[in-house]
Motif scaffolding. Structure first.
Motif, short mmCIF file in Angstrom:
data_model
loop_
_atom_site.label_atom_id
_atom_site.label_comp_id
_atom_site.label_asym_id
_atom_site.label_seq_id
_atom_site.Cartn_x
_atom_site.Cartn_y
_atom_site.Cartn_z
N GLN A 53 0.82 -1.20 0.00
CA GLN A 53 0.00 0.00 0.00
C GLN A 53 0.86 1.26 0.00
OE1 GLN A 53 -3.14 -0.35 -0.42
NE2 GLN A 53 -3.56 -2.44 0.27
N ARG A 54 0.28 2.33 -0.49
CA ARG A 54 0.94 3.63 -0.37
C ARG A 54 1.03 4.01 1.11
NH1 ARG A 54 3.32 6.03 -4.98
NH2 ARG A 54 2.07 5.52 -6.82
N SER A 55 2.18 4.49 1.52
CA SER A 55 2.36 4.90 2.91
C SER A 55 3.40 6.01 2.99
CB SER A 55 2.80 3.71 3.78
OG SER A 55 3.15 4.15 5.09
N GLN A 56 2.94 7.21 3.20
CA GLN A 56 3.88 8.33 3.35
C GLN A 56 4.73 8.15 4.60
OE1 GLN A 56 4.19 10.79 0.96
NE2 GLN A 56 6.07 11.25 2.10
N ALA A 57 4.13 7.54 5.63
CA ALA A 57 4.89 7.31 6.87
C ALA A 57 6.04 6.35 6.63
CB ALA A 57 3.96 6.76 7.94
N ALA A 58 5.80 5.28 5.85
CA ALA A 58 6.87 4.33 5.55
C ALA A 58 7.93 4.99 4.68
CB ALA A 58 6.29 3.11 4.84
N TYR A 59 7.51 5.83 3.75
CA TYR A 59 8.46 6.53 2.88
C TYR A 59 9.33 7.48 3.71
CZ TYR A 59 10.22 8.87 -1.31
OH TYR A 59 11.03 9.38 -2.30
#
Length: 240
Positions: free
Chosen positions: A107-113
């Protein structure tokens, strides 16, 4: 241990003479980009971007990743794989479910990025790999649409390029005479089959071509514009 989510990529290109419809497609291995490791979420995010940017190739397809043993055999529920995303400082942690067939969705995850998170598998490095898989859902499991494979290649190459040093990318761009490796004429993409030694045929209307197989990889001529996106790669039950 950290997982390598991208194993052997069979990339073939340039200099291959045209094959007759009943002949296997000649291939040339591109050195220097075998066994890249897809550990970071940012690398995967580059693949997600490529998927979104090239959806016209496969408008009804979805992107997932398939876990496989290092030898190419698909993973399954009996392997007991568990995958998570985590930052080095432990501030970010997130489980990534793997289904009974070895498939997972990123999934898209700005937090992971932002955390520069990495994928961590509950197995030693080198035992399993992961491969992008783009599929139009209405097709049988043993049939792959060529446009799906063209998009899958772009996802794969986007991930690879995110990890490669600039000089390595520049050298391959020069060798291929293009930065769009997947669109290079006579470029064949290694499609992971359900079985090693699978027999495969490419069909479009009345035209057909038997495809070359190397182990678990079926070589599909995605760079040849003479084959439309709706052409189908039909894989048999084994034996070439």
């Amino acid at each position: 241990m950290r997982a390598a989510l991208l194993g052997l990529i069979l990339l073939t290109a340039y200099g291959a003479p045209a094959a007759r419809a009943d002949e296997p497609v000649p291939s040339v291995h591109v050195a220097g980009i075998a066994d890249p490791e897809m550990r970071s979420y940012r690398s995967v995010a580059a693949g997600l971007d490529a998927f979104d940017a090239n959806r016209a190739l496969a408008p009804d397809a979805t992107l997932r990743f398939r876990m496989r043993h290092a030898d190419g055999a698909p993973a399954n529920a009996g392997d007991g794989l568990r995958l998570r995303l985590a930052s080095d400082d432990g501030a970010f942690q997130e489980n990534v479910p793997i289904d009974a067939t070895g498939l997972l969705t990123v999934q898209r995850s700005q937090a992971a990025y932002d955390a520069d998170a990495t994928f961590i598998l509950n197995r030693k490095n080198g035992l399993y790999t992961g491969h992008p898989e783009v599929r139009t859902a209405v097709l049988p499991d043993n049939v792959r649409r060529l446009g799906d494979l063209r998009l899958e290649c772009r996802v794969t190459i986007a991930i690879v390029k995110e990890q490669m040093p600039f000089l390595a990318k520049a050298a391959i761009n020069t060798l291929m005479m293009t930065s769009d490796w997947c669109a290079k004429k006579d470029f064949n993409y290694g499609v992971m089959a359900a079985q090693a030694g699978t027999r495969a045929v490419l069909r479009a209307g009345e035209r057909s071509r038997t495809l070359e197989t190397h182990g678990w990889n079926v070589l599909a001529p995605i760079g040849d514009p003479a084959w439309p996106d709706d052409a189908l790669v039909e894989m048999g039950d084994g034996g070439t």
